[in-house]
Design a protein around this motif. Structure first.
Motif, mmCIF file in Angstrom:
data_model
loop_
_atom_site.group_PDB
_atom_site.id
_atom_site.type_symbol
_atom_site.label_atom_id
_atom_site.label_comp_id
_atom_site.label_asym_id
_atom_site.label_seq_id
_atom_site.Cartn_x
_atom_site.Cartn_y
_atom_site.Cartn_z
ATOM 1 N N LYS A 34 63.714 84.352 -112.900
ATOM 2 C CA LYS A 34 63.367 82.957 -113.147
ATOM 3 C C LYS A 34 64.115 82.045 -112.181
ATOM 4 O O LYS A 34 65.276 82.278 -111.884
ATOM 5 C CB LYS A 34 63.728 82.580 -114.583
ATOM 6 C CG LYS A 34 62.966 83.366 -115.649
ATOM 7 C CD LYS A 34 63.392 82.932 -117.050
ATOM 8 C CE LYS A 34 62.624 83.704 -118.109
ATOM 9 N NZ LYS A 34 63.027 83.299 -119.491
ATOM 10 N N PRO A 35 63.457 80.992 -111.700
ATOM 11 C CA PRO A 35 64.136 80.071 -110.790
ATOM 12 C C PRO A 35 65.244 79.299 -111.494
ATOM 13 O O PRO A 35 65.125 78.952 -112.671
ATOM 14 C CB PRO A 35 63.011 79.144 -110.325
ATOM 15 C CG PRO A 35 61.966 79.241 -111.382
ATOM 16 C CD PRO A 35 62.050 80.621 -111.941
ATOM 17 N N VAL A 36 66.339 79.042 -110.765
ATOM 18 C CA VAL A 36 67.448 78.240 -111.282
ATOM 19 C C VAL A 36 67.913 77.279 -110.194
ATOM 20 O O VAL A 36 67.605 77.451 -109.009
ATOM 21 C CB VAL A 36 68.642 79.123 -111.733
ATOM 22 C CG1 VAL A 36 68.262 79.999 -112.904
ATOM 23 C CG2 VAL A 36 69.163 79.962 -110.573
ATOM 24 N N GLY A 37 68.670 76.271 -110.615
ATOM 25 C CA GLY A 37 69.280 75.338 -109.659
ATOM 26 C C GLY A 37 68.272 74.773 -108.690
ATOM 27 O O GLY A 37 67.128 74.480 -109.044
ATOM 28 N N PRO A 38 68.661 74.655 -107.439
ATOM 29 C CA PRO A 38 67.759 74.055 -106.444
ATOM 30 C C PRO A 38 66.795 75.064 -105.833
ATOM 31 O O PRO A 38 66.514 75.003 -104.630
ATOM 32 C CB PRO A 38 68.742 73.519 -105.400
ATOM 33 C CG PRO A 38 69.893 74.467 -105.460
ATOM 34 C CD PRO A 38 70.009 74.900 -106.896
ATOM 35 N N PHE A 84 66.638 80.726 -105.354
ATOM 36 C CA PHE A 84 67.753 80.897 -106.288
ATOM 37 C C PHE A 84 67.149 81.327 -107.625
ATOM 38 O O PHE A 84 66.465 80.555 -108.294
ATOM 39 C CB PHE A 84 68.505 79.570 -106.428
ATOM 40 C CG PHE A 84 69.904 79.688 -106.955
ATOM 41 C CD1 PHE A 84 70.435 80.903 -107.380
ATOM 42 C CD2 PHE A 84 70.715 78.562 -107.033
ATOM 43 C CE1 PHE A 84 71.730 80.997 -107.860
ATOM 44 C CE2 PHE A 84 72.013 78.642 -107.503
ATOM 45 C CZ PHE A 84 72.518 79.870 -107.919
ATOM 46 N N ARG A 85 67.391 82.607 -107.999
ATOM 47 C CA ARG A 85 66.714 83.153 -109.160
ATOM 48 C C ARG A 85 67.687 83.937 -110.031
ATOM 49 O O ARG A 85 68.741 84.391 -109.583
ATOM 50 C CB ARG A 85 65.541 84.040 -108.725
ATOM 51 C CG ARG A 85 64.560 83.306 -107.812
ATOM 52 C CD ARG A 85 63.363 84.155 -107.446
ATOM 53 N NE ARG A 85 62.399 84.255 -108.532
ATOM 54 C CZ ARG A 85 61.469 83.358 -108.801
ATOM 55 N NH1 ARG A 85 61.371 82.246 -108.078
ATOM 56 N NH2 ARG A 85 60.625 83.535 -109.801
ATOM 57 N N LYS A 86 67.292 84.100 -111.280
ATOM 58 C CA LYS A 86 68.115 84.773 -112.274
ATOM 59 C C LYS A 86 67.325 85.895 -112.930
ATOM 60 O O LYS A 86 66.142 85.744 -113.232
ATOM 61 C CB LYS A 86 68.580 83.773 -113.340
ATOM 62 C CG LYS A 86 69.421 84.387 -114.449
ATOM 63 C CD LYS A 86 69.791 83.335 -115.488
ATOM 64 C CE LYS A 86 70.601 83.958 -116.628
ATOM 65 N NZ LYS A 86 70.951 82.947 -117.668
ATOM 66 N N GLY A 87 68.003 87.029 -113.142
ATOM 67 C CA GLY A 87 67.371 88.156 -113.824
ATOM 68 C C GLY A 87 68.310 89.343 -113.833
ATOM 69 O O GLY A 87 69.270 89.406 -113.059
ATOM 70 N N LYS A 88 68.077 90.294 -114.662
ATOM 71 C CA LYS A 88 68.951 91.453 -114.791
ATOM 72 C C LYS A 88 69.003 92.239 -113.475
ATOM 73 O O LYS A 88 67.971 92.647 -112.947
ATOM 74 C CB LYS A 88 68.477 92.362 -115.925
ATOM 75 C CG LYS A 88 69.340 93.598 -116.140
ATOM 76 C CD LYS A 88 68.882 94.403 -117.337
ATOM 77 C CE LYS A 88 69.628 95.726 -117.435
ATOM 78 N NZ LYS A 88 71.089 95.568 -117.381
#
Length: 614
Positions: A128-132, A112-116
């Motif tokens: 970047k990693p998010v949540g679980p 679970f990752r975040k980025g444009k």
């Protein structure tokens, strides 16, 4: 004993701490083979309309594994996790839907990752990693308790390199008998944010209400049964009733556009607004899922059409760029788990004189390849054609043998050409590196199609040329289009009973194939009969089927095997029933053999079944 061992294993998993221990990940669903397993995940708090787009700038993928089986399944943002009921637009819930195909322990691992624009990126470790992120768990799957026609009792329908789709959970093949109309099946008034676009901004009292132009399916509310799904206390009975009615007629596929913005209906889209392309309507899509679940239980395939000719360049000007990739990813994440899906790249795809701006061959190939790439399951991908021979050849011939396309979705404008054209593309593909499943998915002329029973109660012409003409060519099946000049047409059909007598005839045909033939082993063999108006399907030296448009025309069949005894029986394609004996009951090969005549109504159409005596 097998169930005891699995339960014992489950206890070991739970006691060892490998089971579900985090409140942020919850498992829902019957933990059985082919059943839907849902991981509901607590993740970032956001909204459909959030500045930081949750559909594009987050990427949830869960890897499920069992022995050598490994599936990377995309997840999606689902607002409050119950949006079908609440119409929520915001929340912290994220979801993954999975279908296990083996019993035993399934391990899963969450990325679970975040980025444009990360949702459409193929790079695994960016963002970047998010949540679980990184969380791992396990669950145990046991055998299904469901029976056909419920697909959870038969397994996934898969393309296996033959002319027919095959059930993964049993040794049998599938013949499609589908409804092609209404194409805007999902323009149903009880779905959130569903209306006929174009008048909603300007609507005033006394003017046409865009909601009134949607489907209500009021005549099918009576087909809804107690215990069937609904949402928001009473919504959904009309469309669930349609599914029930069609299932009662042994219809096993429904054709539906997921996107007709700027198209004929202009009333179906997955986004939060008609003009939006990057944000998806969680509640509407969850309501679609309720209907899709019910279709699956009734044994009805989802024929999901991703665009139509008027809007094939709406996303990325026809390319497979960010808009199209995101659209495909969301549809796959939400719906690809279903066990019977035709993914249709687009209705009437490619430029024509009346839609001169269309996609290119390379754009078609890019769409198909990307859809195959992101789908974790065995996906069946087709392309719908224009109606005439020259344009079909122009766009289909470069695709013959292309690895990411599994067949054409044929529209054929002249019923007299159906048998020949389907046979043509089956033979072309069989000589290539990839055998196509060729389906008849629309018949012309467009104004006519399958007329309502009140205008054509016998349906003689379409039964002969379209129904039996396609099946005897070796088609994987057919779906039935309703012409625009008649009531309950392709855009405005409210009552599927308008073709009730036709559904009886399609069931009669598919019952014959399923009951009496190993049809996946047979091929079109018109050349071995001397009746030029008839069709022949054969497994050499074993079984032959001859469809005669008129049973009183003398017909001979040429058999090569020496010394085999054959029986001849007759099947009534108008009324069905048991096999009957005609004027000739048997003969011995080799040579050209007269099959005789049917027992009664010899001027009508009949089917002769010629089989080696056991």
């Amino acid at each position: 004993m097998r169930q005891i061992l699995i339960l014992f294993t489950l206890l070991l998993v739970l006691c060892s701490g490998r089971g579900q221990t985090m409140q942020s990940v919850k498992i829902h669903g019957e933990q059985k083979v082919w059943h839907k397993i849902t991981l509901l995940i607590d993740g970032p708090e956001t909204a459909e309309f959030a500045k930081d787009n949750p559909f594009l700038n987050y990427r949830l993928v869960v890897t499920f594994s069992n022995g050598n089986k490994r599936y990377k399944v995309p997840g999606f943002y689902c607002a409050d996790g119950d949006a079908a009921e609440t119409s929520a637009e915001e929340g912290n819930k994220w979801m993954v839907r999975f279908r296990p195909d083996e019993v035993g322990i399934w391990d899963y691992s969450i990325s679970f990752r975040k980025g444009k624009d990360i949702a459409v990126s193929s790079h695994l470790h960016i963002g970047k990693p998010v949540g679980p992120d990184g969380f791992k768990g396990s669950f145990v799957i046991v055998d299904s308790d469901k029976k056909a026609p419920d697909f959870r009792g038969t397994g996934r329908l898969e393309y296996v390199g033959k002319r027919y789709l095959k059930f993964a959970g049993r040794d049998s093949f599938f013949i499609k008998n589908g409804a092609d109309s209404p194409e805007n099946f999902l323009a149903f008034v009880d779905f959130d944010q569903t209306y006929r676009y174009g008048t909603n901004e300007m609507w005033r009292e006394g003017e046409a209400n865009p909601k009134e132009e949607c489907h209500y399916y009021s005549s099918h509310v009576k087909d809804w049964k107690k215990g069937d799904p609904i949402w928001k206390e009473s919504n959904g009975k009309g469309i669930i009733g349609v599914v029930n009615y069609l299932a009662s007629k042994d219809v096993n596929s429904i054709y539906m556009l997921l996107l007709n913005v700027q198209g004929d209906g202009n009333d179906v889209w997955p986004w939060i607004d008609y003009n939006e392309r990057y944000r998806f309507d969680c509640s509407k899509l969850d309501q679609w899922e309720i209907v899709f679940d019910h279709m699956e239980k009734q044994g009805i395939m989802l024929h999901l059409v991703l665009q139509e000719t008027e809007n094939e360049c709406l996303l990325d000007i026809g390319q497979t760029g960010v808009q199209r990739k995101l659209y495909y990813r969301e549809m796959v994440a939400r719906f690809a788990h279903h066990l019977a899906i035709t993914w249709n790249l687009g209705e009437e795809n490619g430029p024509a004189h009346w839609t001169p701006i269309g996609q290119t061959d390379q754009q078609r190939k890019s769409m198909a390849a990307y859809l195959k790439h992101i789908n974790p399951y065995s996906s069946f991908i087709v392309l719908h054609t224009h109606w005439n021979d020259s344009i079909q050849d122009k766009y289909l011939l470069p695709l013959v043998g292309f690895e990411a396309l599994d067949g054409p979705s044929m529209q054929i404008g002249e019923v007299g050409k159906i048998h020949r054209r389907i046979r043509h593309f089956i033979q072309l593909s069989s000589n290539s590196e990839k055998q196509w499943v060729v389906n008849l998915d629309e018949l012309g002329p467009a104004y006519k199609g399958i007329m309502p029973d009140e205008f054509d109660a016998n349906h003689d012409t379409v039964r002969h040329y379209a129904l039996w003409g396609s099946l005897m060519a070796g088609a994987g099946g057919a779906e039935w289009y309703f012409g625009y000049k008649y009531p309950h047409n392709d855009l405005e059909c409210e009552d599927l009973r308008s073709r009730d007598l036709w559904w009886n005839q399609t069931r009669i045909a598919t019952e014959f194939f399923s009951r009496y033939l190993h049809f996946s082993e047979m091929e079109s063999a018109d050349e071995i009969i001397d009746n030029k108006e008839a069709y022949c399907l054969a497994k050499q030296d074993e079984v032959y089927v001859v469809y005669l448009p008129k049973g009183n025309i003398p017909t001979r069949i040429e058999l090569d095997s020496s010394g085999k005894d054959y029986s001849i029986h007759w099947y009534d394609p108008r009324h069905g029933g048991k096999l009957q004996t005609g004027t000739v009951s048997s003969f011995r090969s080799p040579g050209k053999m007269n099959i005789g005549f049917p027992p009664i109504e010899k001027e009508k159409d009949w089917v002769a079944l010629v089989r080696v005596k056991q």
